[in-house]
Design an enzyme around this catalytic site. Structure first.
Site, short mmCIF file in Angstrom:
data_model
loop_
_atom_site.label_atom_id
_atom_site.label_comp_id
_atom_site.label_asym_id
_atom_site.label_seq_id
_atom_site.Cartn_x
_atom_site.Cartn_y
_atom_site.Cartn_z
N HIS A 1 -3.59 -3.18 -8.27
CA HIS A 1 -4.90 -3.68 -7.83
C HIS A 1 -5.93 -3.52 -8.95
O HIS A 1 -6.76 -4.40 -9.18
CB HIS A 1 -5.34 -2.91 -6.58
CG HIS A 1 -6.38 -3.62 -5.77
ND1 HIS A 1 -7.01 -3.04 -4.70
CD2 HIS A 1 -6.89 -4.87 -5.88
CE1 HIS A 1 -7.87 -3.91 -4.18
NE2 HIS A 1 -7.83 -5.02 -4.88
N ASP B 1 -6.99 1.61 -8.12
CA ASP B 1 -5.70 1.96 -7.51
C ASP B 1 -4.62 1.00 -7.99
O ASP B 1 -4.92 -0.17 -8.24
CB ASP B 1 -5.80 1.95 -5.97
CG ASP B 1 -6.08 0.57 -5.40
OD1 ASP B 1 -7.10 -0.04 -5.79
OD2 ASP B 1 -5.29 0.08 -4.58
N GLU C 1 0.85 -1.19 0.00
CA GLU C 1 0.00 0.00 0.00
C GLU C 1 0.89 1.24 0.00
O GLU C 1 1.75 1.39 0.86
CB GLU C 1 -0.89 0.03 1.25
CG GLU C 1 -2.00 -1.01 1.25
CD GLU C 1 -3.24 -0.57 0.47
OE1 GLU C 1 -3.27 0.56 -0.06
OE2 GLU C 1 -4.18 -1.38 0.41
ZN LIG Z 1 -6.20 -1.59 -3.48
#
Ligand SMILES: [Zn+2]
Length: 278
Positions: free
Chosen positions: A187, A197, A149
């Site tokens: 993703h 994203d 992330e």
């Molecule tokens: Zn994601």
């Protein structure tokens, strides 16, 4: 009884609130460590089980079975890296989200805007970052991937320090687990129509130059008239059940200028160029 000045009460209250906050933060950390450890222990218990799989035939008769441990094995390892942006406002907020059981989401790594990397789960364990997703014939991306992330709200470019840290992290992961160049994806690639994203600001070209994922060549050949773009998307890995969503996901990653479901001649040329690398 002598009454104290109101300012004293305010000071006292401030100290009380501050100490409650501090205490709560410490308790959360300790709790997390405890939960993390007990979950690891429960998985160790599963790994230690030595029981044969019990099978029955069509008549319900048990098939003879035994468990004899082999001596040649190790842990399964990740073979993909999936990149996300957090869509949150800070590293601390993301770390907190991944530390609450009710959110049911996590990632192996979080990369802050200042380049700080927080490792949240051992690479050999399965984090919950991909959700319902598909890439090629792989339908359980969480089981075979590392989730990263990047702290970014989706509306701004990524910072230089975080991309620098990300590149170092990717180099480490690629070398440690021998992850193929093609298997560094986003993703949005594995969940077309559901996830967008990392955003169009994500520097996929920079990553490809370092061997993490692919990017189109500078000089593009004209895609042939009869170019089967749906099959090309599928061969790259996209789920083409919803073709428009697959086109948009492809464009978000490899074109980035516009993410409409229409394929211009330039888009087709990029796709024709990229698919041959897979
Ligand atoms: Zn994601």
């Amino acid at each position: 009884m002598k009454l104290l000045k109101p300012s004293f009460y305010i000071l006292f209250l401030t100290i009380l609130i501050a100490s409650c906050k501090a205490k709560k933060a410490v308790v959360t950390t300790v709790d997390n460590k405890k939960v993390y450890k007990s979950q690891i222990d429960s998985f160790l218990d599963i790994a230690k089980q030595m029981q044969p799989t019990l099978l029955v035939d069509s008549a319900g008769t048990p098939i003879p079975a035994d468990f004899i441990g082999t001596v040649n094995f190790n842990l399964r390892k990740p073979n993909y890296v999936i990149i996300h942006h957090t869509a949150q406002d800070s590293l601390a907020q993301t770390v907190k989200t991944f530390s609450l059981t009710r959110t049911q989401v996590s990632a192996h790594y979080v990369v802050g805007r200042d380049g700080k990397v927080v490792h949240m789960l051992n690479d050999y364990l399965r984090s919950w970052h991909a959700g319902v997703s598909k890439w090629g014939n792989v339908t359980d991306m969480n089981s075979c991937s590392i989730g990263i992330e990047i702290d970014n709200n989706g509306l701004q470019p990524f910072t230089d320090p975080q991309i620098k840290s990300l590149l170092l992290l990717l180099a480490y992961l690629k070398k440690t687990y021998n992850i193929p160049t093609a298997n560094f994806i986003g993703h949005s690639d594995i969940a077309p129509g559901r996830k967008t994203d990392p955003s169009k600001y994500f520097p996929w070209k920079t990553l490809a130059e370092r061997g993490f994922g692919f990017w189109s060549d500078d000089v593009l050949e004209l895609a042939p008239e009869d170019f089967d773009y749906v099959t090309a998307l599928r061969l790259i890995g996209y789920d083409t059940k919803n073709v428009n969503a697959a086109v948009q996901a492809f464009k978000l990653h490899f074109v980035q200028m516009d993410t409409t479901p229409q394929l211009t001649q330039l888009d087709l040329n990029v796709l024709f160029n990229v698919y041959k690398k897979y």
